[in-house]
Design a protein around this motif. Structure first.
Motif, PDB file in Angstrom:
ATOM      1  N   ASN A  27       0.825  -1.208   0.000  1.00 51.13           N
ATOM      2  CA  ASN A  27       0.000   0.000   0.000  1.00 51.13           C
ATOM      3  C   ASN A  27       0.860   1.260   0.000  1.00 51.13           C
ATOM      4  OD1 ASN A  27      -2.585  -1.123  -0.112  1.00 51.13           O
ATOM      5  ND2 ASN A  27      -2.704  -1.399   2.108  1.00 51.13           N
ATOM      6  N   ASP A  31       0.868   4.386  -2.505  1.00 49.27           N
ATOM      7  CA  ASP A  31       0.665   5.741  -2.002  1.00 49.27           C
ATOM      8  C   ASP A  31       1.781   6.685  -2.447  1.00 49.27           C
ATOM      9  OD1 ASP A  31      -1.631   4.894  -0.723  1.00 49.27           O
ATOM     10  OD2 ASP A  31      -0.654   4.607   1.219  1.00 49.27           O
ATOM     11  N   ARG A 152      -5.613  -2.378  -6.214  1.00 49.38           N
ATOM     12  CA  ARG A 152      -5.225  -0.991  -6.420  1.00 49.38           C
ATOM     13  C   ARG A 152      -4.612  -0.738  -7.797  1.00 49.38           C
ATOM     14  NH1 ARG A 152      -2.719   1.863  -1.274  1.00 49.38           N
ATOM     15  NH2 ARG A 152      -3.283   3.611  -2.640  1.00 49.38           N
ATOM     16  N   SER A 186      -6.402   1.251   6.562  1.00 49.22           N
ATOM     17  CA  SER A 186      -6.625   1.321   5.115  1.00 49.22           C
ATOM     18  C   SER A 186      -7.997   1.885   4.775  1.00 49.22           C
ATOM     19  CB  SER A 186      -6.466  -0.067   4.482  1.00 49.22           C
ATOM     20  OG  SER A 186      -5.153  -0.554   4.634  1.00 49.22           O
ATOM     21  N   ARG A 189      -8.800   5.072   2.724  1.00 40.75           N
ATOM     22  CA  ARG A 189      -8.921   5.152   1.267  1.00 40.75           C
ATOM     23  C   ARG A 189     -10.369   5.126   0.812  1.00 40.75           C
ATOM     24  NH1 ARG A 189      -5.632   0.500   1.067  1.00 40.75           N
ATOM     25  NH2 ARG A 189      -7.181  -0.472  -0.288  1.00 40.75           N
TER      26      ARG A 189
END
Length: 207
Positions: A27, A31, A152, A186, A189
């Motif tokens: 993640n 990011d 993602r 998380s 998001r």
């Protein structure tokens, strides 16, 4: 049983920590922009969760599809088709009829197709290729991405996360010790968090 618990809990703690660390690194790379997400001109709405187990994604996908269609918006659905006995890209529904059974298309896409009857549904492990197929073969104004919160690679315009109020506090630990697919942080998001399976509007025990 107590002896087994003493033996296995430390082992699960180590695996859970390792799993969580890998997810957090992944993640972070997204990011920071080291991993790139693919953008599509067609708006994408993801319906997902943060834990394993039933949270009501399928009914939510059906509800959103009907709601959008009610307002004259053409909807297409992309799913991984979890549990299907097939590979590659499969068109489950072509807006006119179901083309495959649950074994080939997956239980959830098949059930969605039976309920909606006139909505294109494509299953693919590679969501990008699945979306390309959907857009190339059907006129779609909005894409519903089933179970897409952890995926993602494809950028979304709206992320909806469902959380079951039936989950115990012990569930909110990372796999395999608990049920979390990624850490609770998380959830930042997500654009919307919806509590499901509530009893008199009781919230899940995640705070």
């Amino acid at each position: 049983m107590k002896i087994l618990k003493i033996i296995f809990v430390p082992f699960l703690l180590v695996i859970s920590w390792f799993y969580r660390t890998i997810i957090e690194i992944r993640n972070l790379l997204y990011d920071l922009g080291f991993y790139k997400s693919i953008n599509f001109e067609t708006p994408i709405i993801s319906v997902g969760n943060i834990s394993i187990g039933g949270t009501g994604k399928t009914p939510m996908v059906i509800y959103l599809s009907k709601l959008l269609k009610k307002h004259g918006i053409n909807v297409g659905i992309i799913s991984r088709g979890y549990g299907r006995k097939s590979n590659g890209i499969i068109i489950v529904h072509n807006e006119k009829k179901l083309l495959v059974d649950a074994k080939i298309g997956g239980d959830e896409p098949y059930l969605i197709g039976k309920e909606l009857k006139n909505t294109p549904i494509v299953v693919s492990n590679n969501r990008k290729k699945g979306i390309d197929t959907l857009l190339n073969q059907f006129k779609v104004d909005v894409i519903l991405l089933d179970d897409g919160f952890q995926h993602r690679k494809v950028n979304r315009d709206i992320d909806i996360v469902l959380i079951s109020a039936e989950d115990s506090e012990e569930s909110y630990k990372s796999l395999p010790l608990g049920k979390l697919r990624e850490p609770l942080r998380s959830l930042k998001r997500a654009h919307y968090i919806i509590y499901t399976k509530t009893n008199n509007y009781n919230n899940p025990k995640i705070h």
